[in-house]
Design an enzyme around this catalytic site. Structure first.
Site, short mmCIF file in Angstrom:
data_model
loop_
_atom_site.label_atom_id
_atom_site.label_comp_id
_atom_site.label_asym_id
_atom_site.label_seq_id
_atom_site.Cartn_x
_atom_site.Cartn_y
_atom_site.Cartn_z
N SER A 7 7.69 -24.10 -43.83
CA SER A 7 8.51 -23.12 -42.99
C SER A 7 9.00 -23.81 -41.43
CB SER A 7 7.71 -21.87 -42.71
OG SER A 7 8.58 -21.05 -41.91
N HIS A 32 11.91 -24.56 -45.81
CA HIS A 32 12.14 -22.94 -45.53
C HIS A 32 12.98 -22.44 -44.32
CE1 HIS A 32 10.82 -18.82 -46.80
NE2 HIS A 32 10.86 -18.52 -45.55
N ASP A 34 13.87 -19.73 -41.73
CA ASP A 34 13.58 -18.39 -41.29
C ASP A 34 14.88 -17.92 -40.50
OD1 ASP A 34 11.30 -17.45 -42.75
OD2 ASP A 34 10.21 -18.80 -41.56
N MET A 36 16.30 -15.07 -38.34
CA MET A 36 15.97 -13.52 -37.65
C MET A 36 17.06 -12.90 -36.78
SD MET A 36 11.94 -14.15 -36.90
CE MET A 36 11.18 -15.28 -37.99
N HIS A 65 15.70 -17.78 -45.90
CA HIS A 65 15.34 -16.36 -46.06
C HIS A 65 15.65 -15.60 -44.48
CE1 HIS A 65 11.07 -14.07 -45.16
NE2 HIS A 65 12.10 -13.36 -45.64
N PHE A 142 7.26 -13.41 -36.99
CA PHE A 142 6.64 -14.41 -35.93
C PHE A 142 5.67 -15.33 -36.93
CE2 PHE A 142 7.40 -10.82 -33.46
CZ PHE A 142 7.95 -11.10 -32.26
N GLY A 144 2.37 -17.95 -37.24
CA GLY A 144 1.04 -18.04 -37.10
C GLY A 144 -0.10 -16.76 -37.06
N ASP A 174 4.65 -16.52 -48.76
CA ASP A 174 5.01 -16.80 -47.33
C ASP A 174 4.13 -16.10 -46.16
OD1 ASP A 174 6.13 -17.51 -44.71
OD2 ASP A 174 8.34 -16.90 -45.13
N GLY A 176 0.62 -16.99 -43.54
CA GLY A 176 -0.85 -17.29 -43.41
C GLY A 176 -1.42 -18.28 -44.43
#
Length: 215
Positions: A7, A32, A34, A36, A65, A142, A144, A174, A176
């Site tokens: 990611s 990947h 992300d 937003m 994504h 977010f 982490g 996706d 953790g």
């Protein structure tokens, strides 16, 4: 073989093109991305111009994504920027069936994603139309965050649905993902591991990627 899709949300944004090259050289299958919009999730990342810019740095598969509302508005720009696969959320506002059809109409692979708090059966109306189902094991927005183990059965549910209905659907996970949670997800039947902070904090992520690919 398990597909590994690091990611880019966890990459150093000051050298995003270089980080993409690092991911490719480490042997990753996909990258990947992300996206937003500050509405669907309380954060903003990057859009088509940034993706188009880093597309010049690598030929790796771009796994986009879209954590955005009414995603059908933006399918053309993301496709034109060089994405190979675009995933939208079942919880997003707007015409999600139309967005999937538009992605497919651009000759790209289409995916549908489900958030931790959403019942996995909400995916059922979209699964006949998509190539991939993305199970979120953290709340989107977010990087982490800690892995939500209660989401793992969703992976098996999608795999069973696909088997019963004769559909060849990749299941991605996706959130953790690390050395331990990756094993749990693969045992549940996952095909694609998306991992951010766990991989990017490594000086050399190649050994971890190679290990996952052997699962």
């Amino acid at each position: 073989m398990t597909i590994v899709s690091p990611s880019m949300l966890s990459a150093d944004f000051s050298k995003l093109g270089g980080e993409l090259v690092r991911v490719e050289k480490a042997g990753a299958d996909w990258a990947h991305l992300d996206v937003m919009d500050g509405e669907f999730v309380p954060n903003i990342t990057f859009g088509p111009p940034v993706i188009k810019a880093i597309r010049k740095c690598s030929d790796i598969v771009f796994d986009a994504h879209l954590m955005i509302e009414d995603p059908i508005r933006y399918i053309d720009p993301f496709a034109d920027a060089g994405c190979d696969m675009i995933t939208v959320h079942c919880e997003a506002r707007g015409d999600i069936h139309g967005a999937i059809a538009k992605i497919k109409g651009k000759g790209l692979k289409a995916g549908i994603s489900v958030n931790p708090e959403t019942d996995v059966t909400k995916l059922e109306e979209y699964l006949p139309e998509v190539d991939l189902a993305l199970v979120m094991t953290v709340h989107p927005g977010f990087g982490g965050q800690s892995f939500i183990a209660d989401c793992v059965p969703k992976i098996s549910w999608v795999k069973e649905w696909a088997k019963k209905n004769g559909r060849d659907i990749l299941v991605s996970v996706d959130g953790g993902i690390n050395g331990e949670t990756s094993k749990v997800c693969v045992e549940a039947g996952v095909d694609v591991l998306v991992a951010g902070s766990y991989l990017f904090k490594m000086k050399d992520m190649a050994p971890a990627i190679a290990e996952w690919q052997r699962y």
